[in-house]
Design a protein around this motif. Sequence first.
Motif, PDB file in Angstrom:
ATOM      1  N   SER A 303       0.832  -1.203   0.000  1.00 27.44           N
ATOM      2  CA  SER A 303       0.000   0.000   0.000  1.00 27.44           C
ATOM      3  C   SER A 303       0.863   1.248   0.000  1.00 27.44           C
ATOM      4  O   SER A 303       2.085   1.191   0.226  1.00 27.44           O
ATOM      5  N   GLU A 304       0.214   2.383  -0.230  1.00 31.20           N
ATOM      6  CA  GLU A 304       0.893   3.677  -0.120  1.00 31.20           C
ATOM      7  C   GLU A 304       1.462   3.867   1.278  1.00 31.20           C
ATOM      8  O   GLU A 304       2.606   4.311   1.443  1.00 31.20           O
ATOM      9  N   THR A 305       0.686   3.503   2.286  1.00 33.43           N
ATOM     10  CA  THR A 305       1.135   3.660   3.674  1.00 33.43           C
ATOM     11  C   THR A 305       2.370   2.821   3.949  1.00 33.43           C
ATOM     12  O   THR A 305       3.327   3.285   4.590  1.00 33.43           O
ATOM     13  N   ALA A 306       2.372   1.583   3.463  1.00 31.44           N
ATOM     14  CA  ALA A 306       3.522   0.711   3.673  1.00 31.44           C
ATOM     15  C   ALA A 306       4.759   1.260   2.974  1.00 31.44           C
ATOM     16  O   ALA A 306       5.870   1.225   3.524  1.00 31.44           O
ATOM     17  N   ALA A 307       4.570   1.786   1.774  1.00 33.91           N
ATOM     18  CA  ALA A 307       5.705   2.329   1.017  1.00 33.91           C
ATOM     19  C   ALA A 307       6.285   3.561   1.711  1.00 33.91           C
ATOM     20  O   ALA A 307       7.509   3.682   1.878  1.00 33.91           O
ATOM     21  N   GLU A 308       5.412   4.473   2.108  1.00 36.50           N
ATOM     22  CA  GLU A 308       5.899   5.688   2.769  1.00 36.50           C
ATOM     23  C   GLU A 308       6.548   5.351   4.114  1.00 36.50           C
ATOM     24  O   GLU A 308       7.560   5.944   4.502  1.00 36.50           O
ATOM     25  N   GLY A 309       5.977   4.386   4.818  1.00 38.59           N
ATOM     26  CA  GLY A 309       6.557   3.986   6.092  1.00 38.59           C
ATOM     27  C   GLY A 309       7.930   3.370   5.926  1.00 38.59           C
ATOM     28  O   GLY A 309       8.835   3.610   6.738  1.00 38.59           O
ATOM     29  N   PHE A 310       8.088   2.556   4.887  1.00 34.49           N
ATOM     30  CA  PHE A 310       9.390   1.948   4.614  1.00 34.49           C
ATOM     31  C   PHE A 310      10.440   3.018   4.299  1.00 34.49           C
ATOM     32  O   PHE A 310      11.546   3.013   4.856  1.00 34.49           O
ATOM     33  N   ILE A 311      10.096   3.953   3.428  1.00 33.47           N
ATOM     34  CA  ILE A 311      11.061   4.985   3.027  1.00 33.47           C
ATOM     35  C   ILE A 311      11.434   5.864   4.217  1.00 33.47           C
ATOM     36  O   ILE A 311      12.618   6.116   4.470  1.00 33.47           O
ATOM     37  N   ASP A 312      10.421   6.328   4.952  1.00 38.08           N
ATOM     38  CA  ASP A 312      10.700   7.236   6.071  1.00 38.08           C
ATOM     39  C   ASP A 312      11.346   6.518   7.246  1.00 38.08           C
ATOM     40  O   ASP A 312      12.052   7.144   8.050  1.00 38.08           O
ATOM     41  N   GLY A 313      11.117   5.201   7.352  1.00 37.51           N
ATOM     42  CA  GLY A 313      11.599   4.476   8.513  1.00 37.51           C
ATOM     43  C   GLY A 313      12.970   3.857   8.369  1.00 37.51           C
ATOM     44  O   GLY A 313      13.476   3.251   9.323  1.00 37.51           O
ATOM     45  N   CYS A 314      13.588   4.001   7.193  1.00 35.68           N
ATOM     46  CA  CYS A 314      14.915   3.403   6.996  1.00 35.68           C
ATOM     47  C   CYS A 314      15.985   4.466   7.179  1.00 35.68           C
ATOM     48  O   CYS A 314      16.045   5.439   6.413  1.00 35.68           O
ATOM     49  N   GLU A 315      16.844   4.287   8.169  1.00 34.47           N
ATOM     50  CA  GLU A 315      17.806   5.333   8.514  1.00 34.47           C
ATOM     51  C   GLU A 315      18.896   5.528   7.464  1.00 34.47           C
ATOM     52  O   GLU A 315      19.571   6.559   7.449  1.00 34.47           O
ATOM     53  N   LEU A 316      19.095   4.568   6.571  1.00 31.37           N
ATOM     54  CA  LEU A 316      20.103   4.720   5.517  1.00 31.37           C
ATOM     55  C   LEU A 316      19.472   4.910   4.132  1.00 31.37           C
ATOM     56  O   LEU A 316      20.136   4.714   3.116  1.00 31.37           O
ATOM     57  N   ILE A 317      18.199   5.283   4.107  1.00 30.78           N
ATOM     58  CA  ILE A 317      17.553   5.678   2.855  1.00 30.78           C
ATOM     59  C   ILE A 317      17.166   7.148   2.952  1.00 30.78           C
ATOM     60  O   ILE A 317      16.489   7.555   3.897  1.00 30.78           O
ATOM     61  N   GLN A 318      17.607   7.923   1.984  1.00 30.33           N
ATOM     62  CA  GLN A 318      17.252   9.334   1.916  1.00 30.33           C
ATOM     63  C   GLN A 318      15.952   9.484   1.124  1.00 30.33           C
ATOM     64  O   GLN A 318      15.913   9.151  -0.054  1.00 30.33           O
ATOM     65  N   PRO A 319      14.875   9.965   1.758  1.00 30.94           N
ATOM     66  CA  PRO A 319      13.648  10.214   0.988  1.00 30.94           C
ATOM     67  C   PRO A 319      13.873  11.415   0.069  1.00 30.94           C
ATOM     68  O   PRO A 319      14.093  12.538   0.535  1.00 30.94           O
ATOM     69  N   ALA A 320      13.840  11.195  -1.232  1.00 30.58           N
ATOM     70  CA  ALA A 320      14.126  12.277  -2.179  1.00 30.58           C
ATOM     71  C   ALA A 320      13.746  11.856  -3.585  1.00 30.58           C
ATOM     72  O   ALA A 320      13.749  10.662  -3.912  1.00 30.58           O
ATOM     73  N   THR A 321      13.416  12.841  -4.413  1.00 33.23           N
ATOM     74  CA  THR A 321      13.303  12.555  -5.824  1.00 33.23           C
ATOM     75  C   THR A 321      14.698  12.614  -6.435  1.00 33.23           C
ATOM     76  O   THR A 321      15.631  13.107  -5.816  1.00 33.23           O
ATOM     77  N   SER A 322      14.855  12.097  -7.644  1.00 34.05           N
ATOM     78  CA  SER A 322      16.145  11.911  -8.307  1.00 34.05           C
ATOM     79  C   SER A 322      16.809  10.638  -7.787  1.00 34.05           C
ATOM     80  O   SER A 322      16.281   9.946  -6.903  1.00 34.05           O
ATOM     81  N   PHE A 323      17.972  10.317  -8.362  1.00 29.10           N
ATOM     82  CA  PHE A 323      18.646   9.064  -8.019  1.00 29.10           C
ATOM     83  C   PHE A 323      20.103   9.154  -8.459  1.00 29.10           C
ATOM     84  O   PHE A 323      20.533  10.125  -9.075  1.00 29.10           O
ATOM     85  N   GLY A 324      20.882   8.120  -8.119  1.00 27.88           N
ATOM     86  CA  GLY A 324      22.249   8.029  -8.600  1.00 27.88           C
ATOM     87  C   GLY A 324      23.302   8.669  -7.728  1.00 27.88           C
ATOM     88  O   GLY A 324      24.472   8.713  -8.107  1.00 27.88           O
ATOM     89  N   GLY A 325      22.915   9.154  -6.544  1.00 29.83           N
ATOM     90  CA  GLY A 325      23.890   9.762  -5.657  1.00 29.83           C
ATOM     91  C   GLY A 325      24.577   8.747  -4.765  1.00 29.83           C
ATOM     92  O   GLY A 325      24.240   7.552  -4.757  1.00 29.83           O
ATOM     93  N   VAL A 326      25.541   9.224  -3.985  1.00 24.82           N
ATOM     94  CA  VAL A 326      26.242   8.336  -3.063  1.00 24.82           C
ATOM     95  C   VAL A 326      25.309   7.849  -1.953  1.00 24.82           C
ATOM     96  O   VAL A 326      25.509   6.777  -1.385  1.00 24.82           O
ATOM     97  N   HIS A 327      24.256   8.632  -1.645  1.00 26.64           N
ATOM     98  CA  HIS A 327      23.273   8.196  -0.662  1.00 26.64           C
ATOM     99  C   HIS A 327      22.282   7.253  -1.328  1.00 26.64           C
ATOM    100  O   HIS A 327      21.786   7.534  -2.416  1.00 26.64           O
ATOM    101  N   THR A 328      21.944   6.153  -0.686  1.00 26.78           N
ATOM    102  CA  THR A 328      20.787   5.381  -1.130  1.00 26.78           C
ATOM    103  C   THR A 328      19.556   6.244  -0.924  1.00 26.78           C
ATOM    104  O   THR A 328      19.390   6.878   0.121  1.00 26.78           O
ATOM    105  N   SER A 329      18.701   6.298  -1.937  1.00 29.77           N
ATOM    106  CA  SER A 329      17.508   7.134  -1.861  1.00 29.77           C
ATOM    107  C   SER A 329      16.318   6.360  -2.408  1.00 29.77           C
ATOM    108  O   SER A 329      16.476   5.350  -3.098  1.00 29.77           O
ATOM    109  N   ALA A 330      15.119   6.841  -2.082  1.00 31.08           N
ATOM    110  CA  ALA A 330      13.916   6.169  -2.553  1.00 31.08           C
ATOM    111  C   ALA A 330      12.764   7.149  -2.572  1.00 31.08           C
ATOM    112  O   ALA A 330      12.754   8.149  -1.843  1.00 31.08           O
ATOM    113  N   GLU A 331      11.781   6.844  -3.428  1.00 27.47           N
ATOM    114  CA  GLU A 331      10.539   7.599  -3.420  1.00 27.47           C
ATOM    115  C   GLU A 331       9.406   6.752  -3.967  1.00 27.47           C
ATOM    116  O   GLU A 331       9.616   5.811  -4.735  1.00 27.47           O
TER     117      GLU A 331
END
Length: 366
Positions: A303-331
Motif C-alpha cells: 500500500s501507499e502507507t507501507a511504502a511511505e513507512g518503509f522509506i521514512d523508517g529506513c535510517e540509511l535511505i534518503q527520501p528524495a526525488t532523483s537518483f544516482g547519488g552516493v546516498h541510497t535514496s527512494a521515493e
Amino acid sequence: MTDNSARAAHLIHLRRRKLAKGEPVPLPITPAAMFNLPGDPAGFAQYGRFDNPTWEAVEEMLAHLEDAPAVAFPSGMAAISAVFFSQLRSGDRVLLPSDGYYTTRVLAERFLKPLGVSFDLRATGTFLDGGFEGYRLVFLETPANPGLDLCDIAAVAAAADAAGATVVADNTTMTPYGQRPLDLGADIVVAADTKAPNGHSDALFGHVASRDATVIAGVKEWRKLSGAIPGPFEAWLVHRGLETLEVRFDRMCSSAETIARRLKDHPKVKALRFPGLEDDPSHNLARAQMERFGFLIGLTLESETAAEGFIDGCELIQPATSFGGVHTSAERRARWGDAVAPGFVRLSVGCEPIEELWATIERALG
C-alpha cells in the motif's frame, strides 16, 4: 583489461595531456562572462554564452566516455530540449515511451504540439510493435524510469533507420559504463549527469552525444542561441564527480544485485523489478545489451502507507526525488502521477557498505 577499465583509467588522466609545468593538476573554475579579445576574434574564447574552459573540460571527459563528441547542458531536460528543438520541424512526428520519464512527455504536449510537432506514446516493453514508419524521431529510454522495462536498442535502431527515423536514447539510468546506445546503433544519446555522473546530488547537468557532425552542430547552435548553457561551478562539480564514477557505479551496481536478490524473497515485497534477476522479464535482453544491471530497483509494497513507512523508517535511505547519488535514496513514484501501483518504490542504491545498508532495509520492511 576491459574497455570500461581502459576508459576509466585514461579518463582521470585526460587533463594531464595538456598541462604545462607548474599548472594545477585539479581543474580550475573559470567564472568568466567575457574574455580578452583584441582584434580578430576567430579561434578564441569570445563570450560566456559561447565558450567556457570549465564546461569544455567536462565535454572532453564525456566525449571520452561516449566515444563521440559531447555537448554539455545545465540539466538533462535541457539536453533533451536541445535535441527536440534543433532537430524537429513543424509537421514532424515523434515516438515517445509511455512509461519513461514523465517530463519528456509533458514537454512534448506543452511545447512541441503547439508548434505542429505531433507525438505518439508506446510502452517500452513493446516498443518494436507497430514499426517506425512516418516518424522523424524515435525516443527511447531503457531501462525505463521508473518501471525498469527494457527494449532492444539494436533492433529499434535498425528498424527505425530503415524507416528513415533518427533514434535518440536516454541513457540516464545506466551511464556509459553500464550501457552504450551509440555502439548499439542509436544516433543520439541524452543523459542527466545530475544523477550518477555527478554523484553527489549537488549539481544539475546534462549532455548530448552523437557521432553525427550535423546533429552536434545543430545542438551547439541551439545552446548558443537559446542560452541553455551550464554554469562553470556546476561543470566543475561534474568534472570532479566523473573522476570517481567508475568506482561508485561498480559499487552501486554490485550492491543493487545483492539487495535485489534478498528483496525478491522478502514476504513484504509483493513485486520486484531488477534486470539482473534471472526471472525478470527483461533479464535476457539486459544480459545482451547492458554492461551492468544498474543500481535502480523497483519494489512494490502492499500500500501507499507501507511504502511511505518503509522509506521514512529506513535510517540509511534518503527520501528524495532523483537518483544516482552516493546516498541510497527512494521515493514512491505514484505521487508524481507515474502509472505504477500506489505502493511502488523506486530504490536507488548508493555507496553505503552493503551489510549495514541491508540491515536497515530489512528492519524498515519488518
